[in-house]
Design a protein around this motif. Sequence first.
Motif, PDB file in Angstrom:
ATOM      1  N   VAL A  70       0.864  -1.182   0.000  1.00 38.61           N
ATOM      2  CA  VAL A  70       0.000   0.000   0.000  1.00 38.61           C
ATOM      3  C   VAL A  70       0.902   1.234   0.000  1.00 38.61           C
ATOM      4  O   VAL A  70       1.799   1.353   0.844  1.00 38.61           O
ATOM      5  CB  VAL A  70      -0.930   0.013   1.231  1.00 38.61           C
ATOM      6  N   ILE A  71       0.673   2.144  -0.939  1.00 34.28           N
ATOM      7  CA  ILE A  71       1.474   3.363  -1.041  1.00 34.28           C
ATOM      8  C   ILE A  71       0.609   4.541  -0.600  1.00 34.28           C
ATOM      9  O   ILE A  71      -0.443   4.804  -1.188  1.00 34.28           O
ATOM     10  CB  ILE A  71       1.976   3.576  -2.470  1.00 34.28           C
ATOM     11  N   HIS A  72       1.043   5.224   0.435  1.00 34.28           N
ATOM     12  CA  HIS A  72       0.197   6.289   0.988  1.00 34.28           C
ATOM     13  C   HIS A  72       0.125   7.503   0.066  1.00 34.28           C
ATOM     14  O   HIS A  72       0.948   7.701  -0.820  1.00 34.28           O
ATOM     15  CB  HIS A  72       0.661   6.681   2.387  1.00 34.28           C
ATOM     16  N   HIS A  73      -0.909   8.301   0.300  1.00 36.87           N
ATOM     17  CA  HIS A  73      -1.128   9.503  -0.494  1.00 36.87           C
ATOM     18  C   HIS A  73      -0.199  10.627  -0.035  1.00 36.87           C
ATOM     19  O   HIS A  73       0.551  10.488   0.933  1.00 36.87           O
ATOM     20  CB  HIS A  73      -2.598   9.933  -0.445  1.00 36.87           C
ATOM     21  N   MET A  74      -0.263  11.770  -0.740  1.00 37.27           N
ATOM     22  CA  MET A  74       0.619  12.879  -0.404  1.00 37.27           C
ATOM     23  C   MET A  74       0.442  13.353   1.046  1.00 37.27           C
ATOM     24  O   MET A  74       1.433  13.731   1.689  1.00 37.27           O
ATOM     25  CB  MET A  74       0.415  14.049  -1.374  1.00 37.27           C
ATOM     26  N   PRO A  75      -0.780  13.329   1.631  1.00 41.24           N
ATOM     27  CA  PRO A  75      -0.909  13.714   3.038  1.00 41.24           C
ATOM     28  C   PRO A  75      -0.180  12.805   4.011  1.00 41.24           C
ATOM     29  O   PRO A  75      -0.111  13.114   5.206  1.00 41.24           O
ATOM     30  CB  PRO A  75      -2.425  13.684   3.270  1.00 41.24           C
ATOM     31  N   GLY A  76       0.334  11.688   3.542  1.00 44.04           N
ATOM     32  CA  GLY A  76       1.259  10.929   4.366  1.00 44.04           C
ATOM     33  C   GLY A  76       0.744   9.635   4.959  1.00 44.04           C
ATOM     34  O   GLY A  76      -0.303   9.104   4.592  1.00 44.04           O
ATOM     35  N   ALA A  83      -5.962   6.955   8.071  1.00 43.55           N
ATOM     36  CA  ALA A  83      -6.762   6.400   6.981  1.00 43.55           C
ATOM     37  C   ALA A  83      -5.965   5.391   6.160  1.00 43.55           C
ATOM     38  O   ALA A  83      -6.504   4.364   5.730  1.00 43.55           O
ATOM     39  CB  ALA A  83      -7.261   7.534   6.088  1.00 43.55           C
ATOM     40  N   THR A  84      -4.689   5.672   5.929  1.00 42.24           N
ATOM     41  CA  THR A  84      -3.842   4.736   5.191  1.00 42.24           C
ATOM     42  C   THR A  84      -3.690   3.428   5.957  1.00 42.24           C
ATOM     43  O   THR A  84      -3.750   2.333   5.371  1.00 42.24           O
ATOM     44  CB  THR A  84      -2.463   5.361   4.933  1.00 42.24           C
ATOM     45  N   LYS A  85      -3.494   3.515   7.247  1.00 44.63           N
ATOM     46  CA  LYS A  85      -3.346   2.301   8.061  1.00 44.63           C
ATOM     47  C   LYS A  85      -4.638   1.475   8.044  1.00 44.63           C
ATOM     48  O   LYS A  85      -4.581   0.236   8.067  1.00 44.63           O
ATOM     49  CB  LYS A  85      -2.938   2.668   9.483  1.00 44.63           C
ATOM     50  N   GLU A  86      -5.780   2.142   7.972  1.00 45.02           N
ATOM     51  CA  GLU A  86      -7.042   1.407   7.863  1.00 45.02           C
ATOM     52  C   GLU A  86      -7.100   0.619   6.564  1.00 45.02           C
ATOM     53  O   GLU A  86      -7.628  -0.504   6.527  1.00 45.02           O
ATOM     54  CB  GLU A  86      -8.223   2.379   7.951  1.00 45.02           C
ATOM     55  N   ILE A  87      -6.549   1.178   5.482  1.00 46.73           N
ATOM     56  CA  ILE A  87      -6.509   0.463   4.209  1.00 46.73           C
ATOM     57  C   ILE A  87      -5.615  -0.772   4.318  1.00 46.73           C
ATOM     58  O   ILE A  87      -5.955  -1.849   3.812  1.00 46.73           O
ATOM     59  CB  ILE A  87      -6.028   1.406   3.089  1.00 46.73           C
ATOM     60  N   VAL A  88      -4.484  -0.635   4.993  1.00 49.44           N
ATOM     61  CA  VAL A  88      -3.598  -1.794   5.198  1.00 49.44           C
ATOM     62  C   VAL A  88      -4.342  -2.902   5.930  1.00 49.44           C
ATOM     63  O   VAL A  88      -4.293  -4.080   5.537  1.00 49.44           O
ATOM     64  CB  VAL A  88      -2.334  -1.373   5.968  1.00 49.44           C
TER      65      VAL A  88
END
Length: 248
Positions: free
Chosen positions: A39-45, A49-54
């Motif tokens: 999973v590659i995070h978005h520009m906001p880092g 929310a990114t960890k929820e996707i993982v």
Amino acid sequence: MSYDAVLAETVGIRGHGDDLVEAYTARPMAPGPRGGVIVIHHMPGFDRATKEIVRRFAVTGYDAICVNLYSREAPGAEPDDAAATARAQGGVPDERFVGDARAAARWLRDLPTSNGRVGTIGYCSGGRQAFLTAVEVDVQAAVDCYGAFVVGRPPEGFPLQVAPLAHRVPEVAAPLLGLFGNEDAHPSPAQVDELEKLLQENGKSVEFHRYDGAGHAFFAVDRPAYRPEAAVDGWRHIEAFFATHLGA
């Protein structure tokens, strides 16, 4: 009853230049073999929310990892502060990203549950990096969620200063799924069409979906840009795509 527990934790991995970088991981607590997802995070880092996707990919049945691409710019900083530091520097250098992505793929394949197949998915700046992963890294599937500047250059003053990647289309070595909003400016619908045409002309396995009424970041549940209908349909395509190329 099936066993559906997952293990999620932050680990350190050796990324580009053998740097120790932070990564968030999630894995089903069930025997394999199974595929893995970068999973590659978005520009906001590297945010919540990114960890929820993982974790979502782990619940779906994959081992998953997301490298904090801003680990070097702002170690230990809050996501917003780290992202601001990275923006001020024009984003993450492509060469460094590729080194971190290769490390993430290696981490996934080293797991005893791995079936050897790895996919990648990225959002925003991560969508462009997912395309780059399909060129530079041994992956079996790549998903570009509204990644800008694969085609075209950033305008002057834009926080992400990167070179276009269209000339590398002949090198794409994995099937590519693209999900885009028709109200987006970066990438614009015309740029999406141009990229799709280039991929098709070069005989690549490509599947693009476009959504009316959706702009940039339509997957982001914690942002005003969230569009439920587009996001739900997009997730349906993602799950089917990875099931086909990584193993259900």
